[in-house]
Design a protein around this motif. Structure first.
Motif, PDB file in Angstrom:
ATOM      1  N   TYR A   1      -0.008  15.595  14.070  1.00 18.71           N
ATOM      2  CA  TYR A   1      -0.563  15.482  15.437  1.00 18.71           C
ATOM      3  C   TYR A   1       0.160  14.427  16.272  1.00 18.71           C
ATOM      4  O   TYR A   1       0.343  14.573  17.475  1.00 18.71           O
ATOM      5  CB  TYR A   1      -2.050  15.103  15.357  1.00 18.71           C
ATOM      6  CG  TYR A   1      -2.924  16.221  14.859  1.00 18.71           C
ATOM      7  CD1 TYR A   1      -3.337  16.271  13.527  1.00 18.71           C
ATOM      8  CD2 TYR A   1      -3.304  17.261  15.709  1.00 18.71           C
ATOM      9  CE1 TYR A   1      -4.129  17.310  13.055  1.00 18.71           C
ATOM     10  CE2 TYR A   1      -4.095  18.300  15.256  1.00 18.71           C
ATOM     11  CZ  TYR A   1      -4.503  18.321  13.917  1.00 18.71           C
ATOM     12  OH  TYR A   1      -5.283  19.353  13.451  1.00 18.71           O
ATOM     13  N   LEU A   2       0.596  13.338  15.624  1.00 19.62           N
ATOM     14  CA  LEU A   2       1.092  12.176  16.379  1.00 19.62           C
ATOM     15  C   LEU A   2       2.607  12.028  16.311  1.00 19.62           C
ATOM     16  O   LEU A   2       3.176  11.192  17.000  1.00 19.62           O
ATOM     17  CB  LEU A   2       0.439  10.890  15.813  1.00 19.62           C
ATOM     18  CG  LEU A   2      -1.089  10.861  15.774  1.00 19.62           C
ATOM     19  CD1 LEU A   2      -1.570   9.637  14.990  1.00 19.62           C
ATOM     20  CD2 LEU A   2      -1.648  10.862  17.193  1.00 19.62           C
TER      21      LEU A   2
ATOM     22  N   VAL B   1       0.871  -1.182   0.000  1.00 22.89           N
ATOM     23  CA  VAL B   1       0.000   0.000   0.000  1.00 22.89           C
ATOM     24  C   VAL B   1       0.901   1.223   0.000  1.00 22.89           C
ATOM     25  O   VAL B   1       1.944   1.244   0.691  1.00 22.89           O
ATOM     26  CB  VAL B   1      -0.956   0.025   1.211  1.00 22.89           C
ATOM     27  CG1 VAL B   1      -2.042  -1.031   1.054  1.00 22.89           C
ATOM     28  CG2 VAL B   1      -0.230  -0.172   2.536  1.00 22.89           C
ATOM     29  N   SER B   2       0.529   2.219  -0.792  1.00 16.92           N
ATOM     30  CA  SER B   2       1.264   3.498  -0.755  1.00 16.92           C
ATOM     31  C   SER B   2       0.320   4.517  -0.139  1.00 16.92           C
ATOM     32  O   SER B   2      -0.806   4.690  -0.601  1.00 16.92           O
ATOM     33  CB  SER B   2       1.714   3.919  -2.147  1.00 16.92           C
ATOM     34  OG  SER B   2       0.722   3.728  -3.113  1.00 16.92           O
ATOM     35  N   ILE B   3       0.815   5.149   0.920  1.00 17.00           N
ATOM     36  CA  ILE B   3      -0.018   6.050   1.712  1.00 17.00           C
ATOM     37  C   ILE B   3       0.744   7.344   1.972  1.00 17.00           C
ATOM     38  O   ILE B   3       1.906   7.305   2.393  1.00 17.00           O
ATOM     39  CB  ILE B   3      -0.414   5.394   3.053  1.00 17.00           C
ATOM     40  CG1 ILE B   3      -1.127   4.055   2.796  1.00 17.00           C
ATOM     41  CG2 ILE B   3      -1.302   6.332   3.874  1.00 17.00           C
ATOM     42  CD1 ILE B   3      -1.509   3.274   4.035  1.00 17.00           C
ATOM     43  N   GLY B   4       0.060   8.458   1.735  1.00 14.55           N
ATOM     44  CA  GLY B   4       0.742   9.742   1.919  1.00 14.55           C
ATOM     45  C   GLY B   4      -0.077  10.770   2.643  1.00 14.55           C
ATOM     46  O   GLY B   4       0.240  11.162   3.775  1.00 14.55           O
ATOM     47  N   HIS B   5      -1.150  11.215   2.009  1.00 13.95           N
ATOM     48  CA  HIS B   5      -1.882  12.373   2.545  1.00 13.95           C
ATOM     49  C   HIS B   5      -2.295  12.152   4.005  1.00 13.95           C
ATOM     50  O   HIS B   5      -1.944  12.951   4.886  1.00 13.95           O
ATOM     51  CB  HIS B   5      -3.110  12.669   1.693  1.00 13.95           C
ATOM     52  CG  HIS B   5      -3.725  13.981   2.015  1.00 13.95           C
ATOM     53  ND1 HIS B   5      -3.356  15.155   1.403  1.00 13.95           N
ATOM     54  CD2 HIS B   5      -4.658  14.313   2.943  1.00 13.95           C
ATOM     55  CE1 HIS B   5      -4.055  16.162   1.931  1.00 13.95           C
ATOM     56  NE2 HIS B   5      -4.858  15.677   2.862  1.00 13.95           N
ATOM     57  N   ALA B   6      -2.996  11.081   4.281  1.00 14.87           N
ATOM     58  CA  ALA B   6      -3.466  10.852   5.664  1.00 14.87           C
ATOM     59  C   ALA B   6      -2.303  10.629   6.620  1.00 14.87           C
ATOM     60  O   ALA B   6      -2.317  11.113   7.766  1.00 14.87           O
ATOM     61  CB  ALA B   6      -4.414   9.652   5.702  1.00 14.87           C
ATOM     62  N   LEU B   7      -1.283   9.936   6.185  1.00 18.51           N
ATOM     63  CA  LEU B   7      -0.134   9.665   7.061  1.00 18.51           C
ATOM     64  C   LEU B   7       0.573  10.956   7.436  1.00 18.51           C
ATOM     65  O   LEU B   7       0.924  11.166   8.617  1.00 18.51           O
ATOM     66  CB  LEU B   7       0.836   8.699   6.375  1.00 18.51           C
ATOM     67  CG  LEU B   7       1.972   8.122   7.220  1.00 18.51           C
ATOM     68  CD1 LEU B   7       2.370   6.731   6.714  1.00 18.51           C
ATOM     69  CD2 LEU B   7       3.202   9.017   7.265  1.00 18.51           C
ATOM     70  N   VAL B   8       0.741  11.846   6.495  1.00 22.15           N
ATOM     71  CA  VAL B   8       1.407  13.121   6.815  1.00 22.15           C
ATOM     72  C   VAL B   8       0.520  13.973   7.722  1.00 22.15           C
ATOM     73  O   VAL B   8       0.997  14.594   8.686  1.00 22.15           O
ATOM     74  CB  VAL B   8       1.803  13.868   5.524  1.00 22.15           C
ATOM     75  CG1 VAL B   8       2.370  15.250   5.832  1.00 22.15           C
ATOM     76  CG2 VAL B   8       2.816  13.054   4.719  1.00 22.15           C
ATOM     77  N   CYS B   9      -0.791  13.943   7.471  1.00 26.27           N
ATOM     78  CA  CYS B   9      -1.706  14.664   8.375  1.00 26.27           C
ATOM     79  C   CYS B   9      -1.625  14.087   9.793  1.00 26.27           C
ATOM     80  O   CYS B   9      -1.560  14.834  10.776  1.00 26.27           O
ATOM     81  CB  CYS B   9      -3.137  14.574   7.856  1.00 26.27           C
ATOM     82  SG  CYS B   9      -3.401  15.451   6.316  1.00 26.27           S
ATOM     83  N   ASP B  10      -1.587  12.760   9.884  1.00 23.78           N
ATOM     84  CA  ASP B  10      -1.481  12.134  11.212  1.00 23.78           C
ATOM     85  C   ASP B  10      -0.149  12.490  11.871  1.00 23.78           C
ATOM     86  O   ASP B  10      -0.065  12.695  13.091  1.00 23.78           O
ATOM     87  CB  ASP B  10      -1.601  10.604  11.093  1.00 23.78           C
ATOM     88  CG  ASP B  10      -3.011  10.162  10.735  1.00 23.78           C
ATOM     89  OD1 ASP B  10      -3.157   9.129  10.053  1.00 23.78           O
ATOM     90  OD2 ASP B  10      -3.967  10.870  11.134  1.00 23.78           O
TER      91      ASP B  10
END
Ligand SMILES: CC(=O)[C@@H](O)[C@H](O)COP(=O)(O)O
Ligand SMILES: NCC(=O)COP(=O)(O)O
Length: 238
Positions: free
Chosen positions: A223-224, A211-220
């Motif tokens: 905060y995290l 899986v390639s994940i970017g937008h949500a991971l950077v948003c998280d």
């Protein structure tokens, strides 16, 4: 286990917003792998709104894990960059310049001859190919005919309907995955996957390689914390 490729486009969005070098995009790539990612994805768009061609060249020199470059091969400069940099994988995405983000997969039937040709160019250069497709059985079958090594299932539709009816949301992807596995196509997935919807997706899609994940991971990560965010996403894949 499904691999996590962190898409660092949005680090470049933030960097470009002030015209400087903070956050440093190369550091974001190297930290992603230091924090446990299995690879890094970039999507250098023709207008270089975030990832620049210079970023791609710099990351390639330093990366130790898998490097995945996404983009539209109908832009010759994209093809030239990929053949120059020779990443582990190129993911072909049929985005028009004006799109705010990726929002559809290839019509693998209408574009068969084009895809067969361009995929052979990258494969002959020793680069693994993946093509962005909707979870449509006919498009999966067309992808097989294109000669691509892998497909990447476009998962916005799943993410959009996940909370209203996750069984219904996952159904087309389960069907598409079944056909992809039967055809011997490698399978990746991406777009709008996040900490809420990722585990359910991975649990129901047999044979999912990456899986390639970017937008949500950077948003998280805002905060995290970035390290924590990468590791939280990795735990969703266990
Ligand atoms: C192909 C795909 O779904 C993502 O890589 C998408 O291209 C992200 O692009 P942006 O980061 O420009 O939204
Ligand atoms: N191919 C999908 C990708 O690289 C990242 O998409 P998103 O998580 O930014 O929506």
């Amino acid at each position: 286990m499904t691999k996590l490729s962190v898409n660092i486009n949005k680090f470049a969005t933030l960097r470009n917003s002030r015209g400087g070098d903070n956050p440093n995009v190369l550091k974001a790539a190297l930290d992603a792998e230091r924090f446990g990612a299995d690879g890094v994805t970039v999507h250098p768009r023709p207008d270089e709104r975030h990832i620049r061609y210079s970023d791609v060249r710099e990351i390639k020199k330093a990366i130790k894990t898998e490097f995945n470059i996404e983009g539209n091969p109908q832009e010759q400069k994209f093809v030239d960059l990929v053949l120059e940099v020779r990443p582990h994988q190129v993911t072909l995405v049929p985005d028009a310049l004006v799109q705010i983000t990726s929002n559809h997969g290839w019509d693998t039937i209408a574009n068969k001859d084009y895809l067969v040709n361009i995929i052979s160019v990258f494969k002959n250069a020793g680069i693994r190919t993946s093509i962005f497709v909707d979870p449509d059985v006919a498009m999966i079958e067309g992808a097989k005919a294109s000669g691509t090594d892998r497909i990447e299932l476009y998962t916005e539709g799943y993410a959009k309907h996940f909370f209203e009816d996750k069984e219904a949301a996952i159904r087309p992807y389960v069907e598409a995955a079944k056909v992809a596995n039967e055809l011997g196509l490698g399978m990746n997935a991406g777009h709008d996957l996040d900490l809420q919807n990722l585990r359910y997706f991975v649990q129901h899609i047999p044979g999912l390689l990456e899986v390639s994940i970017g937008h949500a991971l950077v948003c998280d990560a805002i905060y995290l914390g970035y390290e924590n965010a990468v590791q939280m996403y990795k735990r969703q894949l266990q």
